[in-house]
Design a protein around this motif. Sequence first.
Motif, mmCIF file in Angstrom:
data_model
loop_
_atom_site.group_PDB
_atom_site.id
_atom_site.type_symbol
_atom_site.label_atom_id
_atom_site.label_comp_id
_atom_site.label_asym_id
_atom_site.label_seq_id
_atom_site.Cartn_x
_atom_site.Cartn_y
_atom_site.Cartn_z
ATOM 1 N N SER A 91 0.845 -1.191 0.000
ATOM 2 C CA SER A 91 0.000 0.000 0.000
ATOM 3 C C SER A 91 0.878 1.237 0.000
ATOM 4 O O SER A 91 2.050 1.185 0.402
ATOM 5 C CB SER A 91 -0.921 0.014 1.223
ATOM 6 N N GLN A 108 0.626 3.819 1.911
ATOM 7 C CA GLN A 108 0.965 4.218 3.278
ATOM 8 C C GLN A 108 2.173 3.436 3.800
ATOM 9 O O GLN A 108 3.099 4.013 4.387
ATOM 10 C CB GLN A 108 -0.235 4.003 4.200
ATOM 11 N N ARG A 109 2.175 2.114 3.580
ATOM 12 C CA ARG A 109 3.301 1.306 4.057
ATOM 13 C C ARG A 109 4.558 1.600 3.226
ATOM 14 O O ARG A 109 5.675 1.567 3.748
ATOM 15 C CB ARG A 109 2.942 -0.171 3.996
ATOM 16 N N SER A 155 5.985 4.811 4.682
ATOM 17 C CA SER A 155 6.635 4.553 5.961
ATOM 18 C C SER A 155 7.961 3.829 5.763
ATOM 19 O O SER A 155 8.950 4.120 6.445
ATOM 20 C CB SER A 155 5.708 3.727 6.859
ATOM 21 N N TYR A 202 7.372 12.307 12.050
ATOM 22 C CA TYR A 202 6.516 11.269 11.475
ATOM 23 C C TYR A 202 6.902 9.939 12.104
ATOM 24 O O TYR A 202 8.091 9.601 12.169
ATOM 25 C CB TYR A 202 6.680 11.206 9.952
ATOM 26 N N ASP A 250 7.393 6.359 11.737
ATOM 27 C CA ASP A 250 7.470 5.241 10.803
ATOM 28 C C ASP A 250 7.324 3.928 11.571
ATOM 29 O O ASP A 250 7.203 3.923 12.790
ATOM 30 C CB ASP A 250 8.789 5.284 10.020
#
Length: 478
Positions: free
Chosen positions: A304, A306-307, A310, A457, A459
């Motif tokens: 994804s 998002q992953r 990160s 952020y 991670d």
Amino acid sequence: MSGRGWSLLAPLAVCGLLAGWIALSVVNAQRVGFSILVYAIANLIVYTDALDFALRLYMRRRHTAAASEISGVDQLADTSIDLDAIAPPESRDVVPLLPYAIIASVFNLEDQIDDFTAAFGPYRDRVWLISDGSTDNTVLRLTQAGWRCFDDGVNRRKPGAIRRLLERIPSDIETVMVIDPDIRIRGLKEGSTIDLTRFISDFQQSNAAAACPRIMIEPDGFLARFQSFEYALAFRVGRRSLGDLSITSGGVSLYRRDALVRTLNEHSLSVYAEDFENAVIMLSRGERIYYDGRLVVSTEGPGSVQRWFSQRVGWYHGLIKVYIERFPEVLRISRRSAFASYHYLLYVGVLSIGMHLVKVVGAAVLLISLLSGIDALLLDNIVPRQSLFEPQYFTAAISSYLALGVIALFTSVPKRERSYVAPVVPMYLCYALVHVIPMTVGFLNYFALRFFHRRIYQDHYESPTDPNMLNGKMGLPQ
């Protein structure tokens, strides 16, 4: 045309195309009045990537050219060193294989145990595992199924867990392959041209400290196509160009046990770029690391956006962390050869880290240029035509990168994978530009932690609930 001819034609073609684009842009600048300086900043990513690619094509050919000329065939075309010069084939075939082990740290692997046992079932007698503080039934299920899995109830993170496991395995084991549990070793009909035994035997006779096989991304959606192209370039061009000064991979690497033990005793034990830190420590001591793409392993991508984001934040956090904290070692490595100076000082230090702000500005200019082009085509010039808003900046950049991508596709991606990767080549510039965002966040995370003890952020690398990150799944690809 011979393989040697193609290896020379590709970099020459890239340089010729670059010269043509630059000349054409100068002519256009006189005609439409845009800024040469802005153009240069906007196309910095394009030209640095192209020139780096051309140089690495030349260097990767140099490392195995002698073996090809002697044997008459490209038997070692996918290695970064000339193994025949180190140990002739006739001697490699008769030297017995020394004891080796496949080792891994696992964390809450219960949901993936069936996949893991199916993939490594053929190697069970060689596998040694350590639970990195698992809180589910991972250890119970593995031991009941007959797998060796130590558990002392401590979460050390991957480098610390591997160091602890090395203390437990038999002393006669001289070679260890460190893997992530999601890695799959591909057979002779699945992309590899040698089996695991040959890969390990050649490594043992090379007396190198470490070797890295080729890692490919399992086909899985549109994002995976970009990553497949990225990994093909990172391994078959990036690592292969480095000769015996290459970089290990966090996903899977083969080590001489004594070299790994010594390295982990000096390691920070951080999960951030732990593979890059391993390589820097080893190379700074005069050890050798090479790439052997004849063995192919595969892994799943983040899956994804998002992953993926990160993951990349963690990569670049780790890159700058290791580079700054291990800079004296980096300097020692750079003295070993001219190309080592180029890669570890100019490419990583200057182009990747030092000029990052210029790349941010360049990416912003290209975005504005793209929007200006859309405006000129569809919105009747709502955006004022100024030197910063010229559509030619983006047009020139994407045209250049498309040509570079096509050359890379046919010189660096295996034939069986080209049809899968080809659809994303025209859009690969956009993928490269998007990297500027997680790269910026990763760098900022490092400085925020160092000076303010907090991140901007969060991670997944330090997440206590994500087994993929705890197992070190996200090592740097290049």
